[in-house]
Design an enzyme around this catalytic site. Sequence first.
Site: not given
Lengths: 354, 354
Positions: B11, B108, B137-139, B166, B193, B218, B299
């Site tokens: 991905t 990750g 990460s994406c978030n 997601r 966080g 997300h 994401q």
Amino acid sequence: MLHVGINGFGTIGKRVADAVRTQPDMTVAGVAKRSPNFEATIAHDRGYNLYAADGQAPFDGAGLTTAGTVHDMVEASDVVVDTTPGGVGATNASLYEEHDTPAIFQGGEDPDVADVSFNARANYDAAVGADTARVVSCNTTGLSRLLAPLRESYGVEKARITLVRRGGDPGQTSRGPINDTLPDPVEIPSHHGPDVQTVFPDLDIDTMGMKVPTTQMHTHSVNVTLDSEPTSEEVLDLLGRETRLFLVPETLGIDGAGKIKEYTRDAGRPRGDVWENCIWAESVTVEGRDLYLFQAIHQEADVVPENIDAVRALSERTASAEQSIERTNDALGVGRGLVQHEGEIRRAENVADD
Amino acid sequence: MLHVGINGFGTIGKRVADAVRTQPDMTVAGVAKRSPNFEATIAHDRGYNLYAADGQAPFDGAGLTTAGTVHDMVEASDVVVDTTPGGVGATNASLYEEHDTPAIFQGGEDPDVADVSFNARANYDAAVGADTARVVSCNTTGLSRLLAPLRESYGVEKARITLVRRGGDPGQTSRGPINDTLPDPVEIPSHHGPDVQTVFPDLDIDTMGMKVPTTQMHTHSVNVTLDSEPTSEEVLDLLGRETRLFLVPETLGIDGAGKIKEYTRDAGRPRGDVWENCIWAESVTVEGRDLYLFQAIHQEADVVPENIDAVRALSERTASAEQSIERTNDALGVGRGLVQHEGEIRRAENVADD
């Protein structure tokens, strides 16, 4: 150069406009739209002439310039493709007649909206020179492409199809089901069988429809009882030679619609579109005269090349179905970027030998 | 010209490789992969040198030529981007050390896998000349991009975020939930966080995570208590000037992730990728010192430009964060094809005046 107007710029209309733009013998005369949503900004960014289907006011409010009304667009077009929502197309028929402009409707309309229900592989010639044609629905298109070569090579005694349909398109956030499997329509046969018969009037076909919680693709569980007994390998070779059927090889590790569309996105297709029927090669099985297979149909995309061919058929400017299909495929990229089946490779070699 | 190797072609890896290819100062040294699935055929079709991560045999079986082993690829690279699955990257760290090749890991991995946890907008300079960096990460990337300008302009007393995540990516057919809403992780705060604190060590932030049945994006429900009291319009202007934040205007009629991704597909983005945080402009609301908004995070895509910037930071070949971000954005197309917010338009005018 054919000037093609597109009335409606939603799921199908925007794809048809972009496909027209790729064709060497066509240009987009304009697109007509009702509301200035994100798709209107896309039309503007593409440089398409934007025509107001329902008055200029909403576009003024959004700061979008229009080139006139839908009447002006129809007048400026050699052929109009009507991609308005199902049932709306019929109400536009008099508009096209008034301007004496040949018109193409979509499969959401009743068959009597047009002179002929159209699939390029199955009955291109029936639409040559007609005033109007109706490109059959995504599911009927997918079935017609599959049944045409089977009928020609083996004869079809009877077709029985279960259509497991996506609930809605990715942007249709008000549609369901969220978490259910619906027999839909619950009456048997579903409308799909009779719709396939608008293309093959003498075909014996029963269909059953369901709806499930996905927005990705329809998936057909297909049984065709043939008149003869080919081997599975012979059927694979036959189908592999069809330019709008993609035989998904086992080695790709593609187990569903999600990975099919990831593959076409990776391959750089516009919008990740899947113009071809996707037939799982492993599923192609012959038991006696019974052929079985699974195929996935991208509801947003498979009718796009058919609309392009329908434009050529109505305009009478192309010699044959084969010539139009090849031209459409080459310019749009149908078949391109996908791993080829042996049958396709043989076909390509034969072409190279010509 | 920087030679960038990509270990892992799933991905993130395939997107990073394609993004490297667009950059004027970088080229793809090669990509390493374990299995010859559809993504391997895409690597082959793109003309990337394909290296075997785990032995040559599976590729021979699929008729795919490889250029050597992953060791050869690392040796041929100025920088390696490790995009192997979470936790696998750490096991590759010794490989990169062995070849003395700077390496970038993904979010990750645990933070201690690398010298610095990286976000281009927040702490580019911390990675300049480091041996290793971890693109968060994406978030965390989405939150860092949002919090950086808020901290700089208004000060942040405390951030409280609910992340509605997601369940899996579109091709991950074995992941759930199919029909549920999971507090995930159920412990509070979620790991997000503390991960944001790897970028902003002194930030007071609590996060709560959930999982829902979508593969699209997300969505964050954001509350930030500021040190000062700007108006909503001032916040909109501030965020509108950030190149990796997209303020979704009400007029576009975009009500969810489905339509966001339809918009970027329509705009012709590769894979329909959304590199920007998508913040619903209507949602940006200030009550006293409390700022509220909704943002959607793709994401699969938002870390891609950050990986490109991380390559430049490690290589020490670019003068500043601003220079790298602008170069990445321009070559990749970040911000391009999207309706601009007034703040962005003003910024563009200011640039033109320079």
